[in-house]
Design a protein around this motif. Sequence first.
Motif, PDB file in Angstrom:
ATOM      1  N   VAL A 143       0.834  -1.205   0.000  1.00 44.24           N
ATOM      2  CA  VAL A 143       0.000   0.000   0.000  1.00 44.24           C
ATOM      3  C   VAL A 143       0.869   1.256   0.000  1.00 44.24           C
ATOM      4  N   SER A 144       1.871   1.288   0.857  1.00 41.43           N
ATOM      5  CA  SER A 144       2.709   2.485   0.975  1.00 41.43           C
ATOM      6  C   SER A 144       3.475   2.776  -0.317  1.00 41.43           C
ATOM      7  N   LEU A 145       3.807   1.726  -1.069  1.00 40.00           N
ATOM      8  CA  LEU A 145       4.511   1.928  -2.343  1.00 40.00           C
ATOM      9  C   LEU A 145       3.581   2.367  -3.466  1.00 40.00           C
ATOM     10  N   ALA A 146       2.289   2.089  -3.308  1.00 42.55           N
ATOM     11  CA  ALA A 146       1.330   2.365  -4.382  1.00 42.55           C
ATOM     12  C   ALA A 146       0.824   3.795  -4.384  1.00 42.55           C
ATOM     13  N   ILE A 147       1.011   4.515  -3.282  1.00 41.82           N
ATOM     14  CA  ILE A 147       0.427   5.854  -3.165  1.00 41.82           C
ATOM     15  C   ILE A 147       1.468   6.879  -2.741  1.00 41.82           C
ATOM     16  N   ASP A 148       1.106   8.150  -2.888  1.00 39.60           N
ATOM     17  CA  ASP A 148       1.998   9.251  -2.514  1.00 39.60           C
ATOM     18  C   ASP A 148       1.375  10.102  -1.416  1.00 39.60           C
ATOM     19  N   ILE A 149       0.537   9.496  -0.581  1.00 38.74           N
ATOM     20  CA  ILE A 149      -0.028  10.137   0.601  1.00 38.74           C
ATOM     21  C   ILE A 149       0.318   9.256   1.800  1.00 38.74           C
ATOM     22  N   PRO A 150       0.292   9.802   3.023  1.00 40.29           N
ATOM     23  CA  PRO A 150       0.717   9.030   4.193  1.00 40.29           C
ATOM     24  C   PRO A 150      -0.135   7.785   4.436  1.00 40.29           C
ATOM     25  N   THR A 151       0.535   6.712   4.830  1.00 41.84           N
ATOM     26  CA  THR A 151      -0.132   5.490   5.253  1.00 41.84           C
ATOM     27  C   THR A 151      -0.127   5.441   6.773  1.00 41.84           C
ATOM     28  N   VAL A 152      -1.308   5.375   7.357  1.00 44.98           N
ATOM     29  CA  VAL A 152      -1.461   5.338   8.814  1.00 44.98           C
ATOM     30  C   VAL A 152      -1.749   3.901   9.230  1.00 44.98           C
ATOM     31  N   ILE A 153      -0.983   3.376  10.189  1.00 47.84           N
ATOM     32  CA  ILE A 153      -1.209   2.021  10.670  1.00 47.84           C
ATOM     33  C   ILE A 153      -1.704   2.076  12.109  1.00 47.84           C
ATOM     34  N   THR A 154      -2.731   1.318  12.410  1.00 45.94           N
ATOM     35  CA  THR A 154      -3.321   1.310  13.746  1.00 45.94           C
ATOM     36  C   THR A 154      -2.606   0.306  14.644  1.00 45.94           C
ATOM     37  N   VAL A 155      -2.321   0.730  15.867  1.00 47.32           N
ATOM     38  CA  VAL A 155      -1.682  -0.102  16.891  1.00 47.32           C
ATOM     39  C   VAL A 155      -2.630  -0.184  18.073  1.00 47.32           C
TER      40      VAL A 155
ATOM     41  N   SER B 260      -1.975  -2.389  20.960  1.00 44.33           N
ATOM     42  CA  SER B 260      -1.362  -2.876  22.192  1.00 44.33           C
ATOM     43  C   SER B 260       0.097  -2.469  22.250  1.00 44.33           C
ATOM     44  N   ALA B 261       0.650  -2.531  23.450  1.00 45.33           N
ATOM     45  CA  ALA B 261       2.044  -2.152  23.643  1.00 45.33           C
ATOM     46  C   ALA B 261       2.996  -3.190  23.075  1.00 45.33           C
ATOM     47  N   ASP B 262       2.478  -4.364  22.744  1.00 50.35           N
ATOM     48  CA  ASP B 262       3.318  -5.442  22.215  1.00 50.35           C
ATOM     49  C   ASP B 262       3.527  -5.352  20.707  1.00 50.35           C
ATOM     50  N   ALA B 263       2.883  -4.409  20.066  1.00 50.66           N
ATOM     51  CA  ALA B 263       3.002  -4.288  18.613  1.00 50.66           C
ATOM     52  C   ALA B 263       4.447  -3.979  18.206  1.00 50.66           C
ATOM     53  N   ASP B 264       4.861  -4.555  17.092  1.00 50.96           N
ATOM     54  CA  ASP B 264       6.215  -4.316  16.582  1.00 50.96           C
ATOM     55  C   ASP B 264       6.193  -3.061  15.724  1.00 50.96           C
ATOM     56  N   VAL B 265       6.318  -1.926  16.397  1.00 54.21           N
ATOM     57  CA  VAL B 265       6.230  -0.633  15.707  1.00 54.21           C
ATOM     58  C   VAL B 265       7.388  -0.448  14.733  1.00 54.21           C
ATOM     59  N   ALA B 266       8.560  -0.925  15.094  1.00 59.75           N
ATOM     60  CA  ALA B 266       9.721  -0.788  14.210  1.00 59.75           C
ATOM     61  C   ALA B 266       9.471  -1.475  12.873  1.00 59.75           C
ATOM     62  N   ALA B 267       8.858  -2.662  12.910  1.00 56.50           N
ATOM     63  CA  ALA B 267       8.557  -3.383  11.673  1.00 56.50           C
ATOM     64  C   ALA B 267       7.513  -2.638  10.849  1.00 56.50           C
ATOM     65  N   ARG B 268       6.563  -2.014  11.524  1.00 54.76           N
ATOM     66  CA  ARG B 268       5.536  -1.229  10.819  1.00 54.76           C
ATOM     67  C   ARG B 268       6.166  -0.035  10.104  1.00 54.76           C
ATOM     68  N   ILE B 269       7.076   0.623  10.774  1.00 51.94           N
ATOM     69  CA  ILE B 269       7.745   1.773  10.165  1.00 51.94           C
ATOM     70  C   ILE B 269       8.606   1.321   8.988  1.00 51.94           C
ATOM     71  N   ASP B 270       9.313   0.209   9.145  1.00 50.77           N
ATOM     72  CA  ASP B 270      10.138  -0.325   8.058  1.00 50.77           C
ATOM     73  C   ASP B 270       9.288  -0.721   6.854  1.00 50.77           C
ATOM     74  N   ALA B 271       8.029  -1.113   7.110  1.00 49.03           N
ATOM     75  CA  ALA B 271       7.132  -1.529   6.029  1.00 49.03           C
ATOM     76  C   ALA B 271       6.462  -0.352   5.338  1.00 49.03           C
ATOM     77  N   GLY B 272       6.731   0.863   5.811  1.00 50.54           N
ATOM     78  CA  GLY B 272       6.215   2.033   5.116  1.00 50.54           C
ATOM     79  C   GLY B 272       5.194   2.868   5.853  1.00 50.54           C
ATOM     80  N   ALA B 273       4.898   2.529   7.112  1.00 55.33           N
ATOM     81  CA  ALA B 273       3.942   3.336   7.875  1.00 55.33           C
ATOM     82  C   ALA B 273       4.530   4.719   8.130  1.00 55.33           C
ATOM     83  N   ALA B 274       3.789   5.740   7.757  1.00 59.83           N
ATOM     84  CA  ALA B 274       4.254   7.120   7.964  1.00 59.83           C
ATOM     85  C   ALA B 274       3.779   7.673   9.295  1.00 59.83           C
ATOM     86  N   ILE B 275       2.624   7.176   9.768  1.00 60.40           N
ATOM     87  CA  ILE B 275       2.030   7.650  11.014  1.00 60.40           C
ATOM     88  C   ILE B 275       1.502   6.453  11.788  1.00 60.40           C
ATOM     89  N   ILE B 276       1.700   6.466  13.114  1.00 61.35           N
ATOM     90  CA  ILE B 276       1.163   5.428  13.977  1.00 61.35           C
ATOM     91  C   ILE B 276      -0.121   5.942  14.612  1.00 61.35           C
TER      92      ILE B 276
END
Length: 278
Positions: free
Chosen positions: A152-164, A166-182
């Motif tokens: 999704v993040s590669l297909a568009i030129d607007i921010p991709t927001v990913i919902t989290v 719990s505190a156990d979520a792997d935020v680093a992996a989400r950011i590496d996958a293209g999440a611009a906003i948590i």
Amino acid sequence: MSRTEFATFHKVVATMEDNVSEPVVVPATAKKEAPIIQARLRHKILKMPEESWKASGIRIFGRKIRSLVYTTDLAIIKNCDADAVFAVYPFTPQQSISEAIIDAASIPVFCGIGGGTTRGVRTVTLAHDVECQGAMGVVLNSPISNVNLRAVSLAIDIPTVITVVSADADVAARIDAGAAIINVAGGKETANIVSKIREKFPDVPIIASSGGTEESTRLTIEAGANAVTYTPPAPAILFKQMMAQYRSSTTPPEQPQHTALEVLQAAGLWHDQHDRRQ
């Protein structure tokens, strides 16, 4: 319009103007706060928590976003003071819905494109479509895979927001996958989750649920949220409050006395038989 109708028109309009208040400009304080303009009809709007204005905000395409109204109700979207719309709903996303919201809204819209039931190619197609419709960003729900998030993040030129959630979520992996906003939606634990994410990622943009009260909004912002979402009361509740005010009012406001014919003539919706023959 005949001379008689023209005179009647100005008489009715002048009387109406005497009986309505002009838009009021509330002067700014010495701290150079923004002046407030209140229209005579659209002054009763849904207000975001006052604490939300203390958030740092997230600047997207030059526009600062501090508060987002979490709704798809067009009446609320058109009558609130939020900076943006968080248009996420519990059904598979549909382009006709996002198009209606974006067209009606006078503020930026973040569109939900799935992540739970809706996944894979459809999320990528939806992301592309809502970007073309004018969305400011897309929102993916927490179950989405990192591979799907990346596509999704590669297909568009607007921010991709990913919902989290719990505190156990792997935020680093989400950011590496293209999440611009948590986007943190952890219920009563939201502020704690925000605090833990902020500790590990001091620069990542965070949107979080406000909790609906001034106190919970303050705690969420102090924990590190840059912007907050606010879920408004249902329209039925807002209307119930309005009707209660109407019932408690003992003296109805004075109204200018005009005949129906005068009002129709003033609006240009009535013509006598002589004008019709012409």
